[in-house]
Design a protein around this motif. Structure first.
Motif, PDB file in Angstrom:
ATOM      1  N   TRP A 158       0.840  -1.197   0.000  1.00 17.79           N
ATOM      2  CA  TRP A 158       0.000   0.000   0.000  1.00 17.79           C
ATOM      3  C   TRP A 158       0.874   1.244   0.000  1.00 17.79           C
ATOM      4  CZ3 TRP A 158      -5.530   0.111   1.596  1.00 17.79           C
ATOM      5  CH2 TRP A 158      -6.085  -1.172   1.686  1.00 17.79           C
ATOM      6  N   LEU A 159       0.446   2.265  -0.727  1.00 20.28           N
ATOM      7  CA  LEU A 159       1.080   3.575  -0.663  1.00 20.28           C
ATOM      8  C   LEU A 159       0.042   4.543  -0.119  1.00 20.28           C
ATOM      9  CD1 LEU A 159       3.269   5.258  -3.426  1.00 20.28           C
ATOM     10  CD2 LEU A 159       1.831   6.565  -1.861  1.00 20.28           C
ATOM     11  N   ILE A 160       0.344   5.158   1.023  1.00 20.05           N
ATOM     12  CA  ILE A 160      -0.617   6.027   1.704  1.00 20.05           C
ATOM     13  C   ILE A 160       0.033   7.377   1.968  1.00 20.05           C
ATOM     14  CG2 ILE A 160      -2.138   6.302   3.695  1.00 20.05           C
ATOM     15  CD1 ILE A 160      -1.972   3.276   4.134  1.00 20.05           C
ATOM     16  N   GLN A 209       7.067   7.944  -8.162  1.00 17.15           N
ATOM     17  CA  GLN A 209       7.801   7.171  -9.160  1.00 17.15           C
ATOM     18  C   GLN A 209       8.845   6.275  -8.516  1.00 17.15           C
ATOM     19  OE1 GLN A 209       9.299  10.205 -11.775  1.00 17.15           O
ATOM     20  NE2 GLN A 209       7.337  10.516 -12.802  1.00 17.15           N
ATOM     21  N   SER A 210       9.599   6.801  -7.566  1.00 15.02           N
ATOM     22  CA  SER A 210      10.638   5.998  -6.915  1.00 15.02           C
ATOM     23  C   SER A 210      10.039   4.881  -6.075  1.00 15.02           C
ATOM     24  CB  SER A 210      11.535   6.884  -6.045  1.00 15.02           C
ATOM     25  OG  SER A 210      10.807   7.501  -5.001  1.00 15.02           O
ATOM     26  N   ALA A 211       8.846   5.098  -5.527  1.00 15.69           N
ATOM     27  CA  ALA A 211       8.186   4.050  -4.749  1.00 15.69           C
ATOM     28  C   ALA A 211       7.848   2.854  -5.632  1.00 15.69           C
ATOM     29  CB  ALA A 211       6.916   4.596  -4.098  1.00 15.69           C
ATOM     30  N   PHE A 212       7.314   3.119  -6.820  1.00 16.73           N
ATOM     31  CA  PHE A 212       7.023   2.016  -7.750  1.00 16.73           C
ATOM     32  C   PHE A 212       8.309   1.330  -8.192  1.00 16.73           C
ATOM     33  CE2 PHE A 212       2.838   3.979  -8.220  1.00 16.73           C
ATOM     34  CZ  PHE A 212       2.020   2.871  -8.406  1.00 16.73           C
ATOM     35  N   GLN A 213       9.349   2.103  -8.405  1.00 17.50           N
ATOM     36  CA  GLN A 213      10.612   1.513  -8.840  1.00 17.50           C
ATOM     37  C   GLN A 213      11.242   0.640  -7.753  1.00 17.50           C
ATOM     38  OE1 GLN A 213      12.623   5.108  -9.939  1.00 17.50           O
ATOM     39  NE2 GLN A 213      11.481   5.346 -11.861  1.00 17.50           N
ATOM     40  N   ARG A 214      11.148   1.056  -6.495  1.00 16.24           N
ATOM     41  CA  ARG A 214      11.725   0.278  -5.394  1.00 16.24           C
ATOM     42  C   ARG A 214      10.947  -0.993  -5.132  1.00 16.24           C
ATOM     43  NH1 ARG A 214      11.673   5.027  -2.954  1.00 16.24           N
ATOM     44  NH2 ARG A 214      10.068   4.387  -1.467  1.00 16.24           N
ATOM     45  N   HIS A 215       9.614  -0.896  -5.157  1.00 20.05           N
ATOM     46  CA  HIS A 215       8.784  -2.027  -4.737  1.00 20.05           C
ATOM     47  C   HIS A 215       8.279  -2.867  -5.902  1.00 20.05           C
ATOM     48  CE1 HIS A 215       8.558  -0.950  -0.434  1.00 20.05           C
ATOM     49  NE2 HIS A 215       8.742   0.288  -0.888  1.00 20.05           N
ATOM     50  N   GLY A 216       8.442  -2.386  -7.113  1.00 23.13           N
ATOM     51  CA  GLY A 216       8.050  -3.175  -8.276  1.00 23.13           C
ATOM     52  C   GLY A 216       6.572  -3.117  -8.579  1.00 23.13           C
ATOM     53  N   LYS A 217       5.752  -3.288  -7.555  1.00 23.16           N
ATOM     54  CA  LYS A 217       4.305  -3.255  -7.738  1.00 23.16           C
ATOM     55  C   LYS A 217       3.661  -2.664  -6.492  1.00 23.16           C
ATOM     56  CE  LYS A 217       0.220  -6.201  -8.455  1.00 23.16           C
ATOM     57  NZ  LYS A 217      -0.300  -7.587  -8.505  1.00 23.16           N
ATOM     58  N   ILE A 218       2.690  -1.800  -6.692  1.00 21.40           N
ATOM     59  CA  ILE A 218       1.898  -1.258  -5.592  1.00 21.40           C
ATOM     60  C   ILE A 218       0.447  -1.612  -5.851  1.00 21.40           C
ATOM     61  CG2 ILE A 218       1.094   0.859  -4.463  1.00 21.40           C
ATOM     62  CD1 ILE A 218       3.863   2.049  -5.024  1.00 21.40           C
ATOM     63  N   ASP A 219      -0.156  -2.284  -4.888  1.00 22.46           N
ATOM     64  CA  ASP A 219      -1.522  -2.777  -5.064  1.00 22.46           C
ATOM     65  C   ASP A 219      -2.581  -1.717  -4.800  1.00 22.46           C
ATOM     66  OD1 ASP A 219      -0.882  -5.727  -5.457  1.00 22.46           O
ATOM     67  OD2 ASP A 219       0.064  -5.355  -3.515  1.00 22.46           O
TER      68      ASP A 219
END
Length: 276
Positions: A5-7, A68-78
């Motif tokens: 999750w990204l909050i 953008q960096s969050a998606f790059q670090r974690h690969g996938k955000i649900d």
């Protein structure tokens, strides 16, 4: 099944309540704050599954970078939760230009940029859910809250449109409309304009609401956080999710009044059509 999750805005209120519940259940949370000191203990408790990032959503360049960096670090955000925001109280005439610009940047422009930045990644992964924390104040307006209502009515229109645009890509969207809850939003972080005596009366009735001595809000933030989390896995979650019985009653009443008024305008509406 655990999710990532990204909050935005996890230092208090619904953001904090959701983050605690999600981490306790084994999920990963990328949480944004303006000051990491507020969540230092939580970060120590969950060093591997809490990825805290400093972000002021009014900084558009920073929004692009952090998302953008969050998606790059974690690969996938649900799941993406647009939660950061605050309340501003006072009559329109009582607000200054900086207050107007700041709440639009925080409650409207910021969430729009968060969603826009995340969409290419969600579209590429062909899945994901966006939760926009709004308020029943995105449907029901009261005096003394004009700019807050402007941002909430605005973000709801944006999300309703985008939801139709991205449905084909497997991306779901939910607008959460909570009623009054016992959070810092009402009892700590609310901003109040420089009040004028000319507006004493109904326009300043919000002062009673902001004072805990007059009774606490009925909404339980922990229960509301649970319902928001649960909504992601429910196939029939509505686009608008109202939380709180008083909020639902007020919303239904206002919508019924609006529909009844519109129905009286049939003839005047028709009178402006070309008679081909």
């Amino acid at each position: 099944m655990t999710k990532t999750w990204l909050i935005t805005g996890i230092s208090s209120g619904f953001g904090l309540a959701m983050t605690k519940q999600l981490l306790a259940a084994g999920n990963t949370v990328i949480g944004t704050v303006r000051n990491t000191k507020k969540i230092a203990d939580l970060q120590k408790q969950y060093p591997k599954t809490l990825d805290s990032q400093v972000l002021d959503v009014t900084d558009v360049a920073a929004v692009h970078d952090v998302i953008q960096s969050a998606f790059q670090r974690h690969g996938k955000i649900d799941v993406l939760v647009n939660n950061a925001g605050y309340g501003l109280f006072g009559a329109a005439e009582e607000l200054n230009d900086d207050q107007v610009a700041q709440i639009i940047a925080t409650n409207l422009t910021g969430p729009i940029q968060v969603i826009r930045t995340a969409l290419p990644f969600l579209r590429a992964q062909k899945s994901g859910h966006i939760i926009q924390i709004s308020s029943y104040g995105g449907q029901v307006a009261y005096p003394g809250n004009s700019m807050y209502h402007a941002t909430k009515f605005g973000i709801e229109g944006f999300v309703e449109s985008v939801a139709q645009e991205v449905q084909a890509f497997g991306i779901g969207m939910t607008i959460v409309e909570p009623g009054g809850a016992r959070t810092e939003f009402r009892y700590g972080s609310a901003h109040v304009a420089n009040l004028m005596p000319e507006y004493d009366g109904p326009t300043h009735s919000f002062l009673k609401m902001l004072d805990p001595a007059n009774g606490l809000a009925p909404g339980d933030p922990e229960k509301m956080a649970s319902r928001i989390i649960e909504s992601v896995d429910q196939p029939d979650t509505p686009l608008h999710l109202v939380l709180g019985s008083q909020a639902l009653q007020a919303t239904i009443q206002r919508l019924e009044e609006r529909v009844a008024t519109y129905k009286t305008e049939t003839e005047i509406a028709r009178s402006t059509d070309y008679l081909d």
